[in-house]
Design an enzyme around this catalytic site. Structure first.
Site, PDB file in Angstrom:
ATOM      1  N   GLY A  12       1.584   6.997  -1.815  1.00 19.85           N
ATOM      2  CA  GLY A  12       2.061   8.108  -0.994  1.00 19.85           C
ATOM      3  C   GLY A  12       3.317   7.706  -0.246  1.00 19.85           C
ATOM      4  N   ASP A  13       3.905   8.675   0.458  1.00 22.62           N
ATOM      5  CA  ASP A  13       5.115   8.435   1.255  1.00 22.62           C
ATOM      6  C   ASP A  13       6.277   7.922   0.403  1.00 22.62           C
ATOM      7  OD1 ASP A  13       3.625   9.048   3.628  1.00 22.62           O
ATOM      8  OD2 ASP A  13       2.744   7.056   3.467  1.00 22.62           O
ATOM      9  N   LYS A  16       8.525  12.278  -1.599  1.00 29.03           N
ATOM     10  CA  LYS A  16       8.351  13.432  -2.497  1.00 29.03           C
ATOM     11  C   LYS A  16       8.981  14.700  -1.920  1.00 29.03           C
ATOM     12  CE  LYS A  16       3.886  12.834  -2.533  1.00 29.03           C
ATOM     13  NZ  LYS A  16       3.768  11.498  -1.935  1.00 29.03           N
ATOM     14  N   GLY A  17       8.855  14.877  -0.592  1.00 27.37           N
ATOM     15  CA  GLY A  17       9.353  16.096   0.047  1.00 27.37           C
ATOM     16  C   GLY A  17      10.803  16.352  -0.302  1.00 27.37           C
ATOM     17  N   GLY A  40       2.205  14.752   4.587  1.00 29.12           N
ATOM     18  CA  GLY A  40       3.332  15.045   5.473  1.00 29.12           C
ATOM     19  C   GLY A  40       4.605  14.899   4.673  1.00 29.12           C
ATOM     20  N   ARG A 144     -21.431  21.525  -3.228  1.00 27.19           N
ATOM     21  CA  ARG A 144     -21.636  22.980  -3.331  1.00 27.19           C
ATOM     22  C   ARG A 144     -22.162  23.591  -2.039  1.00 27.19           C
ATOM     23  NH1 ARG A 144     -24.984  21.515  -8.463  1.00 27.19           N
ATOM     24  NH2 ARG A 144     -25.396  19.928  -6.928  1.00 27.19           N
ATOM     25  N   GLN A 223       0.151  12.757  -1.416  1.00 32.97           N
ATOM     26  CA  GLN A 223      -0.316  11.361  -1.481  1.00 32.97           C
ATOM     27  C   GLN A 223       0.274  10.675  -2.730  1.00 32.97           C
ATOM     28  OE1 GLN A 223      -3.188  13.806  -0.863  1.00 32.97           O
ATOM     29  NE2 GLN A 223      -2.442  13.698   1.209  1.00 32.97           N
ATOM     30  N   THR A 238      -7.884   8.666  -1.050  1.00 34.84           N
ATOM     31  CA  THR A 238      -8.162   9.976  -0.482  1.00 34.84           C
ATOM     32  C   THR A 238      -9.206  10.653  -1.396  1.00 34.84           C
ATOM     33  OG1 THR A 238      -7.193  11.953   0.493  1.00 34.84           O
ATOM     34  CG2 THR A 238      -6.239  11.209  -1.621  1.00 34.84           C
ATOM     35  N   ARG A 304       3.866   2.071   8.593  1.00 32.67           N
ATOM     36  CA  ARG A 304       3.444   1.818   7.215  1.00 32.67           C
ATOM     37  C   ARG A 304       3.563   0.331   6.904  1.00 32.67           C
ATOM     38  NH1 ARG A 304       7.299   6.643   5.377  1.00 32.67           N
ATOM     39  NH2 ARG A 304       5.956   8.372   5.956  1.00 32.67           N
ATOM     40  N   SER A 412      17.526   8.633  -5.396  1.00 38.21           N
ATOM     41  CA  SER A 412      17.795   9.097  -4.037  1.00 38.21           C
ATOM     42  C   SER A 412      18.254   7.912  -3.189  1.00 38.21           C
ATOM     43  CB  SER A 412      16.518   9.724  -3.477  1.00 38.21           C
ATOM     44  OG  SER A 412      16.659   9.915  -2.096  1.00 38.21           O
TER      45      SER A 412
HETATM   46  P1  IMP Z   1      -7.667  10.852   4.099  1.00 32.50           P
HETATM   47  O1  IMP Z   1      -6.898  11.493   3.015  1.00 32.50           O
HETATM   48  O2  IMP Z   1      -7.313  11.337   5.474  1.00 32.50           O
HETATM   49  O3  IMP Z   1      -9.155  10.872   3.856  1.00 32.50           O
HETATM   50  O4  IMP Z   1      -7.281   9.280   4.124  1.00 32.50           O
HETATM   51  C1  IMP Z   1      -7.624   8.397   3.063  1.00 32.50           C
HETATM   52  C2  IMP Z   1      -6.518   7.366   2.830  1.00 32.50           C
HETATM   53  O5  IMP Z   1      -5.385   8.021   2.282  1.00 32.50           O
HETATM   54  C3  IMP Z   1      -6.029   6.656   4.093  1.00 32.50           C
HETATM   55  O6  IMP Z   1      -5.667   5.330   3.768  1.00 32.50           O
HETATM   56  C4  IMP Z   1      -4.787   7.440   4.479  1.00 32.50           C
HETATM   57  O7  IMP Z   1      -3.865   6.661   5.215  1.00 32.50           O
HETATM   58  C5  IMP Z   1      -4.232   7.769   3.087  1.00 32.50           C
HETATM   59  N1  IMP Z   1      -3.419   8.980   3.084  1.00 32.50           N
HETATM   60  C6  IMP Z   1      -3.837  10.258   3.152  1.00 32.50           C
HETATM   61  N2  IMP Z   1      -2.792  11.107   3.095  1.00 32.50           N
HETATM   62  C7  IMP Z   1      -1.701  10.346   2.952  1.00 32.50           C
HETATM   63  C8  IMP Z   1      -0.306  10.649   2.801  1.00 32.50           C
HETATM   64  O8  IMP Z   1       0.116  11.814   2.739  1.00 32.50           O
HETATM   65  N3  IMP Z   1       0.526   9.579   2.665  1.00 32.50           N
HETATM   66  C9  IMP Z   1       0.072   8.302   2.665  1.00 32.50           C
HETATM   67  N4  IMP Z   1      -1.202   7.978   2.801  1.00 32.50           N
HETATM   68  C10 IMP Z   1      -2.092   8.985   2.936  1.00 32.50           C
END
Ligand code: IMP
Length: 425
Positions: A12-13, A16-17, A40, A144, A223, A238, A304, A412
């Site tokens: 993630g991060d 992508k945005g 985000g 469910r 993500q 996640t 991060r 980018s």
């Molecule tokens: P959850 O999605 O809140 O359940 O978090 C599970 C794991 O995914 C954790 O390690 C979060 O930090 C990571 N995570 C969830 N959403 C993001 C994201 O958008 N970017 C980076 N890490 C994420």
């Protein structure tokens, strides 16, 4: 006509945005298909900066439609806050947003359950969730027992939610936790439902009709591959399918309607939350990546973890997503390094591993095997074509593409829309 799936190739991060924002220009409809407001997505347009959590970044364009499809878990309060925030910034929402009636609802008690689950885990087992209730909402879906956005349209919504709250309160009481105020929650949800109702529709029908009418769809992943519930570093993941396959189950658009998959991959690696991360740096180089790359979570503000590029992750992401192109981001963050390391394989107890192990404990014990590449020590953010890049920067990018087996589509080299070099797409 072409339909594109865009996914994160790391944890993630990946930026992508910004890539989605650039590709939106070529699309008619932008679709979120998984995750929730744990995501985000930061988009900079001119001097404005927007952080979107649930609503696709397509919303920033006046002539595009945005769809929150069935695979997304929707927090009604988060959604309404985001709608209001965008409206305050004069971004038009009306007529531009559709939300699936099949999308599961994230209720406030899911956040309580998320925090409870996390606090019950020992330090070594903590996932470091965003505390947005994502895991418990998906658990309700799979067991469910959840409610869906379409339930807002039912005449017995209050009754249905009341029964759900009773069940949750029994669970909370069993764990010795404070129960939730049933009447207040029903009241709040009815009020939020009124705001959300005009956007609800069967997005599967909407999207497939749009495809028949020749519209171009862009599927916006949230993500990243290594956080995928099946293919990520389980259990430090996640709760959704963040990989390309999730775009089809999460939207109702069939696989044979997808024309290409673009993986977004950073020129180095970061991770938020807990879990194995073989190339993580604890030295000055890691601090430099964090500082220059502004590596703080867009949703939680957490710093991060940073490390060198991991080609085992890259090859794995290429395979499970079927990546046709990389959109490589944040190359400019590497501008000051004299030398740059790239992890090409892992050493696991003296054995060389070329492929991603499935077990998080095995991955934790893996040591990266590095090759070193010379840096370019030249600013790159003003550059607008690939050819203009310093030779060492070109060599670095080409090397990453070669060892992961994916062609470079976009590069980018800065946060603004203009700092994007379209190489092959
Ligand atoms: P959850 O999605 O809140 O359940 O978090 C599970 C794991 O995914 C954790 O390690 C979060 O930090 C990571 N995570 C969830 N959403 C993001 C994201 O958008 N970017 C980076 N890490 C994420």
């Amino acid at each position: 006509m072409s339909n594109t799936v865009l996914v994160g190739a790391q944890w993630g991060d990946e930026g992508k945005g910004k890539v989605i924002d650039v590709l939106t220009a070529d699309s008619d409809i932008v679709v979120r298909f998984q995750g929730g407001n744990n995501a985000g997505h930061t988009v900079k347009t001119g001097n404005e900066k927007y952080v979107l959590h649930l609503i696709p970044s397509g919303i920033l364009h006046d002539d595009k439609m945005s769809v929150i499809a069935n695979g997304v878990v929707v927090d009604p309060q988060g959604l309404v806050d985001e709608i209001r925030g965008l409206e305050k910034d004069n971004i038009k929402i009306e007529g531009k947003l559709r939300i699936s009636d099949r999308a599961p609802i994230v209720f406030p008690f899911h956040k309580i359950l998320d925090a409870k689950a996390e606090s019950g885990r020992s330090y070594a087992q903590k996932i470091g969730t965003t505390q947005r209730g994502i895991g418990p909402a998906y658990s309700d879906k799979v067991s469910r027992e959840g409610m869906r956005i379409g339930d807002f349209l039912l005449t017995n919504f209050e009754e249905k939610l009341g029964a759900k709250i009773d069940a949750v309160n029994a669970q909370l009481a069993f764990f010795g936790k404070e129960t939730v105020d049933k009447d207040a929650m029903i009241r709040d949800m009815v009020a939020l439902g009124k705001i959300i109702k005009p956007y609800i529709c069967d997005t599967q029908v909407y999207l497939n009709d749009a495809i028949k009418a020749g519209k171009d769809l862009l599927f916006e992943g949230a993500q990243g591959t290594m956080l995928d519930i099946d293919f990520g570093t389980y259990p430090y993941v996640t709760s959704s399918n963040t990989t390309a396959g999730g775009a089809t189950t999460g939207s109702g658009v069939a696989p044979n309607k997808i024309d290409r998959v673009i993986g977004v991959i950073k020129a180095y690696t970061t991770r938020v939350g807990e879990g194995p991360f073989p190339t993580e740096l604890f030295d000055e180089d890691g601090a430099t990546l964090a500082r220059i790359g502004h590596e703080f979570g867009a949703t939680t503000g957490r710093p991060r973890r940073c490390g060198w590029f991991d080609a085992v992750v890259g090859r794995y992401a290429a395979a499970v997503n079927g990546a046709d192109y990389w959109a490589m981001t944040k190359l400019d963050v590497m501008d000051t390094f004299k030398t740059i390391k790239v992890c090409v394989a892992y050493d696991y107890n003296g054995k060389r591993l070329e492929n991603m192990p499935s077990d998080a404990d095995v991955l934790s014990a893996c040591k990266p095997i590095y090759v070193e590449k010379p840096g370019w020590q030249t600013p790159t953010t003003e550059i607008t074509t690939f050819e203009e890049l310093p030779q060492n920067a070109k060599d670095y990018v080409n090397y990453l593409c070669e060892i992961t087996g994916v062609e470079l589509g976009i590069l980018s080299i800065g946060p603004k829309r203009e700092s994007t070099v379209r190489v092959a797409i």
